[in-house]
Structures are given as structure tokens and as C-alpha cells.
Motif scaffolding. Structure first.
Motif, PDB file in Angstrom:
ATOM      1  N   UNK A   1      37.385  36.629  41.871  1.00 56.44           N
ATOM      2  CA  UNK A   1      37.657  37.604  40.950  1.00 56.44           C
ATOM      3  C   UNK A   1      39.086  38.309  41.360  1.00 56.44           C
ATOM      4  N   UNK A   2      39.296  38.456  42.732  1.00 60.84           N
ATOM      5  CA  UNK A   2      40.471  39.190  42.832  1.00 60.84           C
ATOM      6  C   UNK A   2      41.812  38.296  42.259  1.00 60.84           C
ATOM      7  N   UNK A   3      41.483  36.973  42.809  1.00 62.13           N
ATOM      8  CA  UNK A   3      42.599  35.843  42.479  1.00 62.13           C
ATOM      9  C   UNK A   3      42.792  35.937  40.991  1.00 62.13           C
ATOM     10  N   UNK A   4      41.835  36.097  40.079  1.00 68.35           N
ATOM     11  CA  UNK A   4      42.126  36.086  38.820  1.00 68.35           C
ATOM     12  C   UNK A   4      42.829  37.478  38.430  1.00 68.35           C
ATOM     13  N   UNK A   5      42.545  38.415  39.165  1.00 69.20           N
ATOM     14  CA  UNK A   5      43.447  39.889  38.805  1.00 69.20           C
ATOM     15  C   UNK A   5      45.014  39.334  39.251  1.00 69.20           C
ATOM     16  N   UNK A   6      45.042  38.696  40.191  1.00 72.52           N
ATOM     17  CA  UNK A   6      46.664  38.355  40.636  1.00 72.52           C
ATOM     18  C   UNK A   6      47.032  37.480  39.699  1.00 72.52           C
ATOM     19  N   UNK A   7      46.321  36.726  39.000  1.00 68.30           N
ATOM     20  CA  UNK A   7      46.904  35.864  38.124  1.00 68.30           C
ATOM     21  C   UNK A   7      47.230  36.514  36.827  1.00 68.30           C
ATOM     22  N   UNK A   8      46.808  37.781  36.536  1.00 67.28           N
ATOM     23  CA  UNK A   8      47.259  38.386  35.483  1.00 67.28           C
ATOM     24  C   UNK A   8      46.074  38.791  34.460  1.00 67.28           C
TER      25      UNK A   8
ATOM     26  N   UNK B   1      41.065  43.376  34.097  1.00 68.73           N
ATOM     27  CA  UNK B   1      39.824  43.638  35.207  1.00 68.73           C
ATOM     28  C   UNK B   1      38.741  43.177  34.769  1.00 68.73           C
ATOM     29  N   UNK B   2      38.183  43.535  33.361  1.00 72.59           N
ATOM     30  CA  UNK B   2      36.934  43.062  32.989  1.00 72.59           C
ATOM     31  C   UNK B   2      36.932  41.677  32.706  1.00 72.59           C
ATOM     32  N   UNK B   3      38.145  41.014  32.198  1.00 76.37           N
ATOM     33  CA  UNK B   3      38.028  39.502  32.268  1.00 76.37           C
ATOM     34  C   UNK B   3      38.072  38.799  33.601  1.00 76.37           C
ATOM     35  N   UNK B   4      38.729  39.235  34.473  1.00 73.94           N
ATOM     36  CA  UNK B   4      38.514  38.730  35.758  1.00 73.94           C
ATOM     37  C   UNK B   4      37.237  38.676  36.357  1.00 73.94           C
ATOM     38  N   UNK B   5      36.477  40.149  36.132  1.00 69.91           N
ATOM     39  CA  UNK B   5      35.237  40.125  36.715  1.00 69.91           C
ATOM     40  C   UNK B   5      34.140  39.237  35.907  1.00 69.91           C
TER      41      UNK B   5
END
Length: 494
Positions: free
Chosen positions: A441-448, A451-455
Motif C-alpha cells: 500500500x505504501x508503494x501505491x501511495x508513492x506511485x500517486x 490514500x483511500x485508493x492505495x489502501x
């Protein structure tokens, strides 16, 4: 996307639709769908035996009309009326006209003539639960408990009408005794209780019958949403021809310790599978990380000295020493999105979290959530997952991914639907699995991703990986499966 609406919203949509239909038409639509689902479960309708458990509301009416459809197809249908004087008149007349019969439940029968309920259900091929509808609150009443215990003892499969009697449609909570169904046939729209545990565990396989509510729900806001394959595929970060590792995002990981180096390795493993261009690790487990993942960029100093990142993951396996406290404080002081997990949740300063301007994602399990809520019992969090996640998000002004039997994601924005992950599995109950999810999930945050979508995307992929890994599943197996799961979702249906 599966949208789940509150009872109030569904009731309003039903009233609007009924105003445009002949009297009784909507109930007959629902009953036809229910009867079709029952016939599918029976396999062979002619000669089968069906018992209807009928309460006093429209839920009982749905069951009676469905029973009439089945009786016309040759099933032997018996309705057990919990409140004979308040049974749905038209539904009861339809059942009797079709050749079905009705008997009073033992507690409702006249003295000296109780229904032989144990014998009746023991001979049944299917039981239809039409005791309480979506407006019910609390567990089953004592008279309904008596009936349900007879059904449970017989071991006959149960189809619930709209949702299992005794569960809360709006919250997914279960207070007292409730029906456990093999399948639930719900009408018009999903209800939150069908997506969220503990109620979800009582519903069995959920089948949605379209009764025409769609246009009348368009103005309403869902209470909960469950992502599906196509929704996740649309959110996956995809590199373009111009991408480099920085444009794709660099994930910082502050995790692990001398005692728990594996937490760092697993968090980095998840991060490397999450779509970002590179992973920077900062902490005392640099040797273990590079031994497993030589592509990682490592440093032993504080996170703030590690170099440029687009998001941080902090907490897994940090321990509770002074360096761990400083690492959490250091990461939370950054101006990029931050995911806080495990030890980081214990060590973080609530005021610092609330004052952040960049997105913050907290990923507690029920025990950690209970502590963050001021020491409420863990059981309270597990029994009220929607309310607990919402309260955490409100209290910490952060997005919250509450892990557990149903993983739910709540954002700090009031009125937003809670996102519910449909891919969870008990296989993920293994040491280090949460560390992999944090990195992912942190990597998805870094990819842009927000937060709700990354989680939500992280939880969805993580659940699929847990399901596909060969048992007995370890956290490393889950991390390894993420590559194949990602590709399957990205490719879409074949």
C-alpha cells in the motif's frame, strides 16, 4: 463496484418505485427472484420440500409469494407462521391457492396443537428465512430463536430473504442470536451488513435480484463500497514511455530492527511489488534487506537522511527503543504521504498525525485500533467494524485501513463511503502478512494513488495473493504471489 445503501435510502427508493407500479407488483418481482434462486439451490423443484419461516412484515410476504411460485412448480411448501394473525394476507392466500399450507410456530400455536417443527424441518430440502427484514434491530426474539434452533439442529440449508434475520443491515453488527444462511437473496441493492463482518459471515453466498431500484438510488450516497476486478485494474499505476524510477515513485521504508529484521524484508518485498519505481530502506536491517533484494537502496541513518521519496512506510518491526521513536517522528514530519503500521501506531504522536498536511494512512488490526480508540475492548472493534474505522479516521484526521476478517477503509472526509475489501481470507492470518500489505500500500501511495485508493487496491491484491498462495501460506508466499495477481488484474477478464 458493489454499492451498499442504508436501510433508509433503500426504503425511500422502494417507495418511489412502488408509487409507479400496481399494488403488490414490487413484492412479486422480489419473490420471483427469490423463488428462482431457491429453485437453483434445490436443483430439482418438483417433489422437493421447502419450509418457509414467516414473520409479520414484508419480508414474510416475499417468502410466502416465493413459496407460491415453488408450489406451482411441484414443491411441497409449508409456511411456519411466527405471528399468524399478522402474516401477509395476500402472500398467504397465494401460497394456499398454489397448494402450499401454513402452520403456526410452536410458540404461536393454539394450546394442544403445536406445529411439529423438528419433524417438519428434518424432512425439508430447503428452509427460507423470512422472519425479519432489513428494518430489524437486535438479535432474534425468543419465539424466533426456538424456531431457528430447530432448523440449525436439522442441518438443512437456509436461504435468507434480503438478509439473515437477526443481523443489522446498516452496520453489519450482530447482537444476540441470528440466522446463519447458506445463501442470501437481497433485493434492489446491497446492504452494508452483507459486505461487512460479522454479519457477512451469516449471509453465505449473496445473490442480488434487480427489482428496478437503480434509477431511484442514483441520488443516494452509498454507505459502503466493495471494489471489483475492473475497479482495481483501472486504479493500477502503469508506467508510460516517459517513466523513470522517480516519476513512478520511490517508496521509503523505515521498518525492522536488530530483533525483527524480517519485518523490514517483508515490508520491502511488498513495496517492490506495488508499482513504485524504487524502494529506499532506512534502518538497522539494511544487510538483511540487500541480501534478499539487492535492488533496494539502503541507508542506516534516520529516514530524513535517506534521500528523496514520494511516500513513507513506517512501523513494522521497529520495536520501542529511542531510535524507533525518532524514526516515527522523523517520518511523520515529512511532507509526503505516510503509512503507519504496527509498532509505529504505538509510537506515533496523535497531535503530530492530526497536524499533517500530507495524507496519512493508518493500518491497525482490531487490537491496535482498540488501543488507538482509548482502550476500548478489542471485541467492540471487531463487532462494529464500520463505526470503529470511521471513528479512527475522524479522530486522527487520517485514512484508516482496519485489518481483519473484513478489511475496511475509511477516509477522514465525512460522508464518504467506507470501502470494503471482498478478497480477504483466513490464509492471511500468518506472521508478517501485514508487513507485506504495508509495503504494498505504501508503494501505491508513492506511485500517486490517493490514500483511500492505495489502501483499497493494496488490500484487494493482498487478499487475492493470500487466496492463490499454496497452503500452508507464509508472508513470503503472499509477497511472491503479488506479481502474478497484479498481472491477472491488469489483464482483466479473459
Amino acid at each position: 463496484m458493489r454499492d451498499a445503501y442504508s436501510v433508509e435510502t433503500v426504503r425511500a427508493a422502494e417507495r418511489a418505485l412502488m408509487a409507479r407500479l400496481p399494488a403488490g407488483a414490487l413484492m412479486k418481482r422480489a419473490a420471483a427472484g427469490l423463488a428462482a434462486a431457491c429453485a437453483g439451490m434445490l436443483g430439482r423443484t418438483y417433489g422437493s420440500r421447502v419450509v418457509l419461516l414467516v414473520g409479520s412484515g414484508d419480508n414474510g410476504g416475499d417468502a410466502l409469494f416465493a413459496g407460491a411460485y415453488l408450489a406451482r412448480r411441484g414443491a411441497g411448501v409449508t409456511a411456519v407462521l411466527l405471528s399468524p394473525e399478522r402474516a401477509h394476507e395476500a402472500g398467504l392466500a397465494a401460497l394456499r391457492s398454489a397448494g402450499g399450507r401454513a402452520v403456526a410456530a410452536p410458540s404461536a400455536a393454539v394450546e394442544g396443537a403445536p406445529a411439529d417443527l423438528p419433524g417438519l424441518v428434518a424432512r425439508a430440502d430447503l428452509v427460507v428465512d423470512g422472519v425479519v427484514g432489513i428494518g430489524g434491530r437486535g438479535g432474534l426474539r425468543p419465539d424466533a430463536v426456538e424456531v431457528w434452533e430447530a432448523v440449525r439442529a436439522a442441518g438443512v440449508p437456509v436461504v435468507a430473504v434480503d438478509l439473515p434475520s437477526g443481523v443489522d443491515a446498516d452496520t453489519g453488527e450482530v447482537h444476540g442470536v441470528a440466522v446463519r444462511a447458506a445463501a442470501t437473496v437481497t433485493f434492489g441493492a446491497y446492504k452494508p451488513g452483507l459486505l461487512v463482518d460479522p454479519a457477512r459471515g451469516y449471509a453465505g453466498a449473496v445473490h442480488l435480484v434487480d427489482i428496478g431500484l437503480g434509477p431511484y438510488l442514483e441520488g443516494g450516497t452509498p454507505v459502503a463500497r466493495a471494489l471489483q476486478h475492473r475497479d482495481v485494474a483501472a486504479l493500477l499505476p502503469r508506467p508510460s514511455a516517459e517513466s523513470d524510477k522517480y516519476r513512478r515513485g520511490v517508496t521509503g521504508v523505515a521498518a525492522g530492527s536488530d530483533r525483527y529484521p524480517g519485518a523490514a524484508v517483508l515490508a520491502v518485498a511488498g513495496a517492490l511489488r506495488g508499482g513504485a519505481g524504487a524502494v529506499r530502506y532506512a534502518g538497522p536491517a539494511a544487510g538483511a534487506v540487500t541480501a534478499r533484494f539487492p535492488e533496494s537502496l539502503v541507508s542506516a541513518g534516520p529516514p530524513s537522511a535517506a534521500g528523496r521519496v514520494q511516500a513513507w512506510v513506517v512501523g513494522p518491526g521497529l520495536g520501542d527503543g529511542a531510535e524507533a521513536v525518532q524514526a516515527v517522528r522523523d517520518v511523520l514530519a515529512s511532507d509526503v504521504p505516510v503509512l503507519v503500521d504496527a509498532d509505529g501506531l504505538r509510537l506515533m504522536d496523535a497531535g503530530q498525525v492530526r497536524s499533517r498536511t500530507a495524507p496519512t494512512l493508518l493500518t491497525p488490526h482490531a487490537g491496535e485500533a482498540a488501543a488507538l480508540l482509548g482502550g476500548v475492548p478489542r471485541e467492540e472493534v471487531e463487532s462494529a467494524r464500520l463505526a470503529s474505522a470511521r471513528e479512527l479516521a475522524r479522530r486522527y484526521r487520517a485514512t484508516v485501513l482496519l485489518k481483519g476478517s473484513t478489511t475496511v477503509v475509511a477516509g477522514p472526509q465525512e460522508g464518504e463511503p467506507v470501502l470494503v475489501n471482498p478478497t480477504g481470507t483466513g490464509r492471511l492470518a500468518t506472521a508478517g502478512s501485514g508487513d507485506v500489505l504495508s509495503g504494498l500500500a505504501g508503494s501505491l501511495l508513492a506511485a500517486g494513488l490517493p490514500a483511500r485508493d492505495a489502501a483499497s487496491v493494496g488490500a484487494y491484491l493482498h487478499g487475492l495473493a493470500g487466496r492463490r498462495a499454496a497452503p500452508p501460506v507464509t508472508a513470503s508466499d503472499v509477497a511472491e504471489e503479488l506479481r502474478r495477481v497484479w498481472q491477472d488484474v491488469a489483464d482483466g477478464p479473459r
